[in-house]
Design a protein around this motif. Structure first.
Motif, PDB file in Angstrom:
ATOM      1  N   GLY A  80       0.265  -0.914  -0.162  1.00  0.00           N
ATOM      2  CA  GLY A  80       0.438   0.210   0.131  1.00  0.00           C
ATOM      3  C   GLY A  80       0.679   1.361  -0.344  1.00  0.00           C
ATOM      4  N   ILE A  81       2.299   1.511   0.532  1.00  0.00           N
ATOM      5  CA  ILE A  81       2.781   2.282   0.765  1.00  0.00           C
ATOM      6  C   ILE A  81       2.977   3.157  -0.285  1.00  0.00           C
ATOM      7  N   PRO A  82       3.847   2.221  -1.355  1.00  0.00           N
ATOM      8  CA  PRO A  82       3.864   2.885  -2.687  1.00  0.00           C
ATOM      9  C   PRO A  82       2.793   2.930  -3.703  1.00  0.00           C
ATOM     10  N   ILE A  83       1.098   2.505  -3.623  1.00  0.00           N
ATOM     11  CA  ILE A  83       0.923   2.588  -4.815  1.00  0.00           C
ATOM     12  C   ILE A  83       0.681   3.764  -5.470  1.00  0.00           C
ATOM     13  N   ALA A  84      -0.095   5.165  -4.938  1.00  0.00           N
ATOM     14  CA  ALA A  84       0.033   6.295  -4.935  1.00  0.00           C
ATOM     15  C   ALA A  84       1.482   7.027  -6.798  1.00  0.00           C
ATOM     16  N   SER A  85       2.128   6.819  -5.902  1.00  0.00           N
ATOM     17  CA  SER A  85       3.714   7.235  -6.761  1.00  0.00           C
ATOM     18  C   SER A  85       3.434   6.207  -7.998  1.00  0.00           C
ATOM     19  N   CYS A  86       3.091   4.932  -7.704  1.00  0.00           N
ATOM     20  CA  CYS A  86       3.750   3.880  -8.492  1.00  0.00           C
ATOM     21  C   CYS A  86       2.433   4.191  -9.629  1.00  0.00           C
ATOM     22  N   GLY A  87       1.125   4.809  -9.316  1.00  0.00           N
ATOM     23  CA  GLY A  87       0.485   5.102 -10.337  1.00  0.00           C
ATOM     24  C   GLY A  87      -0.644   6.208 -10.348  1.00  0.00           C
ATOM     25  N   GLU A  88       0.811   6.678 -10.470  1.00  0.00           N
ATOM     26  CA  GLU A  88       1.283   8.310 -10.952  1.00  0.00           C
ATOM     27  C   GLU A  88       1.398   8.306 -12.847  1.00  0.00           C
ATOM     28  N   VAL A  89       0.414   9.051 -13.239  1.00  0.00           N
ATOM     29  CA  VAL A  89       0.417   9.025 -14.608  1.00  0.00           C
ATOM     30  C   VAL A  89      -0.129  10.507 -14.914  1.00  0.00           C
ATOM     31  N   ASP A  90       0.210  10.636 -16.200  1.00  0.00           N
ATOM     32  CA  ASP A  90       0.407  12.204 -17.365  1.00  0.00           C
ATOM     33  C   ASP A  90       0.053  12.009 -18.374  1.00  0.00           C
ATOM     34  N   GLU A  91      -0.668  13.164 -18.901  1.00  0.00           N
ATOM     35  CA  GLU A  91      -0.361  13.141 -19.947  1.00  0.00           C
ATOM     36  C   GLU A  91      -0.092  12.621 -21.649  1.00  0.00           C
ATOM     37  N   ASN A  92       1.447  12.372 -21.044  1.00  0.00           N
ATOM     38  CA  ASN A  92       2.529  12.152 -22.064  1.00  0.00           C
ATOM     39  C   ASN A  92       2.709  10.177 -21.603  1.00  0.00           C
ATOM     40  N   ASN A 105       9.397   3.647  -7.665  1.00  0.00           N
ATOM     41  CA  ASN A 105       8.140   3.793  -7.478  1.00  0.00           C
ATOM     42  C   ASN A 105       7.400   2.043  -7.437  1.00  0.00           C
ATOM     43  N   CYS A 106       7.106   1.662  -8.480  1.00  0.00           N
ATOM     44  CA  CYS A 106       7.024   0.895  -9.393  1.00  0.00           C
ATOM     45  C   CYS A 106       7.349  -0.390  -8.097  1.00  0.00           C
ATOM     46  N   ALA A 107       8.921  -0.173  -8.692  1.00  0.00           N
ATOM     47  CA  ALA A 107       9.863  -1.443  -8.399  1.00  0.00           C
ATOM     48  C   ALA A 107       9.194  -2.201  -6.860  1.00  0.00           C
ATOM     49  N   ASN A 108       9.139  -0.620  -5.712  1.00  0.00           N
ATOM     50  CA  ASN A 108       8.841  -0.668  -4.501  1.00  0.00           C
ATOM     51  C   ASN A 108       7.616  -1.099  -4.124  1.00  0.00           C
ATOM     52  N   PHE A 109       6.456  -1.905  -5.649  1.00  0.00           N
ATOM     53  CA  PHE A 109       5.584  -2.141  -5.199  1.00  0.00           C
ATOM     54  C   PHE A 109       5.951  -3.562  -5.609  1.00  0.00           C
ATOM     55  N   ALA A 110       6.180  -3.970  -6.326  1.00  0.00           N
ATOM     56  CA  ALA A 110       6.706  -5.032  -6.640  1.00  0.00           C
ATOM     57  C   ALA A 110       7.262  -5.954  -6.196  1.00  0.00           C
ATOM     58  N   PHE A 111       8.169  -5.332  -5.095  1.00  0.00           N
ATOM     59  CA  PHE A 111       9.098  -6.688  -4.853  1.00  0.00           C
ATOM     60  C   PHE A 111       7.937  -6.916  -3.230  1.00  0.00           C
ATOM     61  N   PRO A 112       7.313  -6.525  -2.652  1.00  0.00           N
ATOM     62  CA  PRO A 112       6.364  -7.278  -2.229  1.00  0.00           C
ATOM     63  C   PRO A 112       5.539  -7.622  -2.594  1.00  0.00           C
ATOM     64  N   ILE A 113       5.318  -7.858  -3.700  1.00  0.00           N
ATOM     65  CA  ILE A 113       4.047  -8.280  -4.372  1.00  0.00           C
ATOM     66  C   ILE A 113       5.299  -9.532  -4.094  1.00  0.00           C
ATOM     67  N   ALA A 114       6.226  -9.815  -5.027  1.00  0.00           N
ATOM     68  CA  ALA A 114       6.804 -11.287  -4.855  1.00  0.00           C
ATOM     69  C   ALA A 114       7.224 -11.730  -3.906  1.00  0.00           C
ATOM     70  N   VAL A 115       7.469 -11.280  -3.025  1.00  0.00           N
ATOM     71  CA  VAL A 115       6.928 -11.485  -1.539  1.00  0.00           C
ATOM     72  C   VAL A 115       6.504 -12.321  -1.071  1.00  0.00           C
ATOM     73  N   ALA A 159      11.561 -10.537 -10.604  1.00  0.00           N
ATOM     74  CA  ALA A 159      12.642 -10.359 -12.270  1.00  0.00           C
ATOM     75  C   ALA A 159      12.411  -9.282 -12.668  1.00  0.00           C
ATOM     76  N   THR A 160      10.752  -8.422 -12.542  1.00  0.00           N
ATOM     77  CA  THR A 160      10.079  -7.704 -12.605  1.00  0.00           C
ATOM     78  C   THR A 160      10.569  -6.834 -11.772  1.00  0.00           C
ATOM     79  N   ALA A 161      10.823  -7.196 -10.552  1.00  0.00           N
ATOM     80  CA  ALA A 161      11.237  -5.784  -9.559  1.00  0.00           C
ATOM     81  C   ALA A 161      12.422  -4.935  -9.568  1.00  0.00           C
ATOM     82  N   LEU A 162      13.640  -6.459  -9.995  1.00  0.00           N
ATOM     83  CA  LEU A 162      14.589  -6.302  -9.828  1.00  0.00           C
ATOM     84  C   LEU A 162      15.394  -5.059 -11.299  1.00  0.00           C
ATOM     85  N   VAL A 163      14.274  -5.096 -12.332  1.00  0.00           N
ATOM     86  CA  VAL A 163      14.559  -5.006 -14.090  1.00  0.00           C
ATOM     87  C   VAL A 163      14.020  -3.223 -13.601  1.00  0.00           C
ATOM     88  N   LEU A 164      12.595  -3.362 -13.196  1.00  0.00           N
ATOM     89  CA  LEU A 164      12.769  -1.835 -12.243  1.00  0.00           C
ATOM     90  C   LEU A 164      13.511  -0.685 -11.395  1.00  0.00           C
TER      91      LEU A 164
END
Length: 199
Positions: A80-92, A105-115, A159-164
Motif C-alpha cells: 500500500g505504501i508505494p501505490i500512489a506514486s506507482c500509479g501516478e500518470v500524466d497526459e504524456n 516507485n513501481c519496483a517498491n510495489f513489485a518487491f512485496p508482491i513477489a515476497v 525479476a520485474t522488480a529487479l529490472v525496475l
C-alpha cells in the motif's frame, strides 16, 4: 474468523488507496486510468485470493499460522505504501512509458508482491513437509495446483522488480519492464485457475 476479518479490513484499506489512484488518473484519460488500475489491482487481488485459499484450507490457531497471518498483513501494508506514486500518470504517458522515478516507485510495489507469492508458496510447502497430520489434505496435487504456481509467480515478479529498480534509464525507456509487469499479471490471472479453494 477474527483473523480473516482483520485481513479483509487491511485489503479494504489497500483497495481504498487504489481507488484514489483511479480517481486521480481519470483526469488524464479513462482508458489509461483503467489500465493503471488493473495493473495494480490484479496483483493485490491475487495475493488476497491465495492467502484466503490457504487460510480456508488450513484453519489453524497455532503460533506458526499466526506468523503466516501477520506476514500477510505486513505484505499488504508494504504494497500500500508505494501505490500512489506507482500509479501516478500524466497526459504524456501512453501506458508503456516509465520515468526513472516512477520505475523505482513501481519496483517498491513489485518487491512485496513477489515476497507475497513466495510467502504463500513457503507455507504450502510447510504443510506438505513439516506437518504430517495435514498431509491428508495437502497432497501431491496441491503441490502442482498451489505451491509451484506461487513459486513461479514470485520469480516473475521478483525479476520485474529487479529490472525496475536496477535497470538503466535506457532499459526502462525500451518498455521492457512494463512488458514484464503485464506478463506477470497475465500469469497471475492464468495460474489463479490452478489454485483450488475448497468450498
Amino acid at each position: 474468523t477474527t483473523n480473516d476479518l482483520v485481513l479483509d479490513l487491511v485489503y479494504v484499506v489497500l483497495l481504498s488507496r487504489l481507488g484514489g489512484v483511479l480517481r486521480e488518473s481519470l483526469e488524464v484519460g479513462a482508458g489509461l486510468s483503467v489500465m493503471t488500475f488493473l495493473s495494480l489491482f490484479i496483483p493485490i487481488w491475487w495475493q488476497w485470493f491465495a492467502t484466503m485459499g490457504y487460510l480456508n484450507r488450513f484453519d489453524q490457531e497455532d503460533g506458526v499460522h499466526l506468523l503466516y497471518f501477520l506476514g500477510n498483513l505486513l505484505i499488504a501494508v508494504f504494497c500500500g505504501i508505494p501505490i500512489a506514486s506507482c500509479g501516478e500518470v500524466d497526459e504524456n504517458d501512453a501506458g508503456w512509458h516509465l520515468t526513472p522515478m516512477r520505475a523505482k516507485n513501481c519496483a517498491n510495489f513489485a518487491f512485496p508482491i513477489a515476497v507475497g507469492r513466495f510467502w504463500v508458496a513457503g507455507w504450502w510447502f510447510y504443510c506438505f513437509c513439516l506437518t504430517p497430520a495435514k498431509k491428508k489434505r495437502a497432497n501431491a496435487v496441491d503441490k502442482v495446483t498451489s505451491a509451484w504456481p506461487s513459486v513461479a509467480l514470485g520469480c516473475m515478479w521478483m525479476a520485474t522488480a529487479l529490472v525496475l529498480k536496477f535497470g538503466s534509464e535506457a532499459l526502462v525507456a525500451t518498455g521492457l519492464p512494463v512488458a514484464m509487469w503485464w506478463t506477470s499479471i497475465a500469469a497471475d490471472v492464468l495460474l489463479t485457475f490452478l489454485i483450488r479453494v475448497p468450498a
